[in-house]
Design a protein around this motif. Structure first.
Motif, short mmCIF file in Angstrom:
data_model
loop_
_atom_site.label_atom_id
_atom_site.label_comp_id
_atom_site.label_asym_id
_atom_site.label_seq_id
_atom_site.Cartn_x
_atom_site.Cartn_y
_atom_site.Cartn_z
N LYS A 225 0.84 -1.19 0.00
CA LYS A 225 0.00 0.00 0.00
C LYS A 225 0.87 1.25 0.00
CE LYS A 225 -3.71 -2.24 2.57
NZ LYS A 225 -4.57 -2.17 3.77
N GLU A 226 0.37 2.27 -0.62
CA GLU A 226 1.12 3.52 -0.65
C GLU A 226 1.19 4.15 0.74
OE1 GLU A 226 -0.61 6.05 -3.54
OE2 GLU A 226 -0.10 4.77 -5.25
N GLU A 227 0.13 4.03 1.52
CA GLU A 227 0.12 4.61 2.86
C GLU A 227 0.95 3.73 3.80
OE1 GLU A 227 -3.68 4.83 4.61
OE2 GLU A 227 -3.07 6.20 6.20
N LYS A 228 1.96 4.31 4.36
CA LYS A 228 2.89 3.55 5.18
C LYS A 228 2.40 3.51 6.63
CE LYS A 228 6.88 4.56 2.27
NZ LYS A 228 8.24 5.13 2.22
N ARG A 229 1.35 2.74 6.85
CA ARG A 229 0.83 2.51 8.20
C ARG A 229 0.65 0.99 8.36
NH1 ARG A 229 -1.14 6.94 10.99
NH2 ARG A 229 -1.07 8.91 9.83
N PRO A 230 1.74 0.28 8.55
CA PRO A 230 1.67 -1.19 8.51
C PRO A 230 1.20 -1.85 9.80
CG PRO A 230 3.93 -0.49 8.84
CD PRO A 230 3.11 0.77 8.71
N TYR A 231 1.04 -1.09 10.88
CA TYR A 231 0.69 -1.67 12.17
C TYR A 231 -0.79 -1.39 12.47
CZ TYR A 231 5.75 -1.85 12.58
OH TYR A 231 7.07 -2.08 12.35
N HIS A 232 -1.60 -2.45 12.52
CA HIS A 232 -3.05 -2.32 12.72
C HIS A 232 -3.43 -2.96 14.05
CE1 HIS A 232 -3.01 -1.38 8.43
NE2 HIS A 232 -2.37 -2.52 8.24
N LEU A 233 -4.17 -2.23 14.89
CA LEU A 233 -4.66 -2.78 16.15
C LEU A 233 -6.06 -3.32 15.90
CD1 LEU A 233 -4.10 -3.25 19.12
CD2 LEU A 233 -5.13 -1.04 19.62
N VAL A 234 -6.19 -4.63 15.82
CA VAL A 234 -7.42 -5.28 15.38
C VAL A 234 -8.37 -5.48 16.56
CG1 VAL A 234 -8.38 -7.33 14.27
CG2 VAL A 234 -6.19 -6.41 13.51
N ALA A 235 -9.62 -5.07 16.35
CA ALA A 235 -10.66 -5.27 17.37
C ALA A 235 -11.36 -6.60 17.19
CB ALA A 235 -11.68 -4.13 17.29
N GLY A 236 -11.49 -7.06 15.95
CA GLY A 236 -12.16 -8.33 15.68
C GLY A 236 -12.12 -8.63 14.19
N ALA A 237 -12.50 -9.85 13.83
CA ALA A 237 -12.54 -10.27 12.42
C ALA A 237 -13.89 -10.93 12.15
CB ALA A 237 -11.39 -11.22 12.12
#
Length: 309
Positions: free
Chosen positions: A232-244
């Motif tokens: 992805k162009e947006e360099k925000r690779p760390y995601h805090l996941v709430a659920g799937a």
């Protein structure tokens, strides 16, 4: 079912692997360090912790097993529950639960679960090829300067009315200067010797590190199939996941609810398990995601995990 084998595989890729109804194995990155008088070098590594309070099924372990065994998700959940029941039964009978390549769980005198991790395996992939080693302690010989003491009988001097001769003082001053110069030369020689020994030790340690890197091997039984992720162009690779969620409607509802609570919630791409993760937010630095994760757990007992692109 070799449940510990699948947990071990996931620990290479994720910071938290939850076993539904039992607890979560959480990894923490520890920096390289040198400790002990013998200079034991420890490379960067993942330290495994166990939290028995995190028991909710986040789908990660079950989906991974279902894909590996070509089985249905529901069937795998039932098998996991059966293994967990056997573990809990063993702990209730004060028997150890041994998880291969992970650690041991046992019950202490206060009937609390205690986790003892194994340290032989480093789950930090970026430390590939780096093993711990011990640099031998350097021993230096102590240099002792022998000093001879001469005793001389005090001469008897007849006092006369003649003027005293103080010429001997200039010889005493010369001797003092000579001794001072000798001590200075000795100190310079000693400092040079210490610097040379220190340089030799540093070179030896560096050669040892290079040899370890060249000789080291790294094995993963049944490695996980490589996952190709779009850049992805947006360099925000760390995601805090709430659920799937399997349903897109449910994922959108969860995102809307998190936005109403003040979070910059995002819906991530569907993963290979067919689940759509919903994150509290995405971050440029891992520390930012860790701070929010810790805050959620401490203030509201909300469980979450970090997904890295």
């Amino acid at each position: 079912m070799l449940l510990d084998k699948y947990i071990s595989e996931l620990l290479y890729r994720y910071q938290c692997v939850t076993v539904p109804g039992f607890g979560a194995f959480v990894t923490e990155v520890q920096s390289a360090n040198v400790s002990g008088s013998a200079s034991t070098f420890m490379p960067p590594r993942k330290v495994i912790l166990f939290n028995s309070n995190i028991k909710n099924n986040d789908g990660l372990l079950a989906n991974h097993i279902a894909l590996s065994e070509n089985s249905s998700y529901e069937n795998v959940v039932v098998k996991i529950a059966s293994v967990v029941n056997s573990w809990i039964s063993a702990l209730e009978n004060k028997n150890k639960v041994t998880l291969e390549n992970i650690g041991e769980i046992y019950v202490n005198g206060e009937y609390n679960w205690v986790f003892q991790p194994y340290t032989e395996i480093n789950y930090l992939v970026s430390s590939f090829g780096l093993n711990s080693f011990v640099s031998p302690e350097m021993k230096r010989e102590k240099l002792l300067k022998e000093v001879q003491v001469f005793e001389a009988k005090e001469p008897v001097v007849l006092i006369s009315n003649k003027k005293r001769n103080y010429g001997y003082l200039k010889y005493a001053a010369a001797v003092t200067l000579f001794l001072g110069a000798g001590l200075s030369a000795y100190k310079i020689h000693y400092d040079q010797q210490v610097a040379t020994d220190t340089l030799m030790v540093k070179k030896e340690v560096q050669r040892e590190v290079q040899n370890r890197i060249q000789q080291a091997t790294f094995f993963i039984d049944n490695p996980i199939t490589t996952v190709e992720l779009a850049v992805k162009e947006e360099k925000r690779p760390y995601h805090l996941v709430a659920g799937a969620f399997r349903s897109e409607d449910n994922a959108e509802k969860a995102q809307k609810l998190l936005i109403e609570q003040g979070y910059q919630a995002t819906i991530l791409e569907k993963n290979k398990y067919g689940l759509i993760p919903v994150a509290y937010g995405s971050f440029k630095m891992a520390e930012e995601a860790e701070l929010l994760k810790t805050k959620l757990f401490k203030e509201d007992s909300i469980e979450s995990w970090i997904l890295i692109d």
